[in-house]
Design an enzyme around this catalytic site. Sequence first.
Site, PDB file in Angstrom:
ATOM      1  N   LYS A 108       0.896  -1.279   0.174  1.00 58.24           N
ATOM      2  CA  LYS A 108      -0.023   0.063   0.189  1.00 58.24           C
ATOM      3  C   LYS A 108       1.051   0.863  -0.356  1.00 58.24           C
ATOM      4  CE  LYS A 108      -3.559   1.939   3.011  1.00 58.24           C
ATOM      5  NZ  LYS A 108      -4.700   2.099   3.442  1.00 58.24           N
ATOM      6  N   HIS A 110      -0.445   4.557   0.523  1.00 55.43           N
ATOM      7  CA  HIS A 110      -0.810   5.599   1.072  1.00 55.43           C
ATOM      8  C   HIS A 110      -1.080   5.596   2.958  1.00 55.43           C
ATOM      9  CE1 HIS A 110      -4.231   3.234  -0.593  1.00 55.43           C
ATOM     10  NE2 HIS A 110      -5.097   3.901   0.770  1.00 55.43           N
TER      11      HIS A 110
END
Length: 225
Positions: A108, A110
């Site tokens: 991921k 963010h």
Amino acid sequence: MSTTLSNDSLAQDFVAFAVQSQVLRFGEFKTKAGRLSPYFFNAGLFDDGAKLGRLAEFYARRLIASGLQFDMLFGPAYKGITLAAAVSIELARLGHNKPFAYNRKEAKDHGEGGTLVGAPVQGRVLIIDDVISAGTSVRESIELIKAAGATPCGVTIALDRQEKATANGQDAAESAVQQVEQHYGLPVVAIATLRDLLQYLGAQSDPALSAFHPAVEAYRQRYGV
């Protein structure tokens, strides 16, 4: 190093539970190795709260009885995520509160970022999964745990099929579980094994179940370790 013994009431109760839940089925099934197996174990079918809670109880009781020392649980994506969460709840209920973490398949970019989710991966980390087929999930988990600076200390699974692993289409001398134990020096704690399954079928008064004993025994004779 496997800590599951024959004549084990916990294992027998688990096999009965898996059969009743239709997680453990009999017939003819093609395995990843291309073998025709007379039984099939699909932990994804522990698919409601009652069954998942009971499964977690079996894992927790087996782990406590094994005496294996660990600081946290790690669940490989995807099945291991649910298992790690459920078993940590049951362990806490039994007075053994342990943190847990798991990985994403894709990093991921963010928020918190990265591939690891949950508690910080540190100390002695126990990997939890349903079965060990090729050892790929375990190997990847070991790499993630070590990269985080922690120490893999063992693996726990629901069922040890106790059959020869395959490599490049050839049967190995050891099972996938034995390879993990030997290559990584990690104990593997299984709730039940193929030996326990055979014992369960051999003790059946229900002819619909006992009828499968010869086929499972023949499979063990051909592919067992």
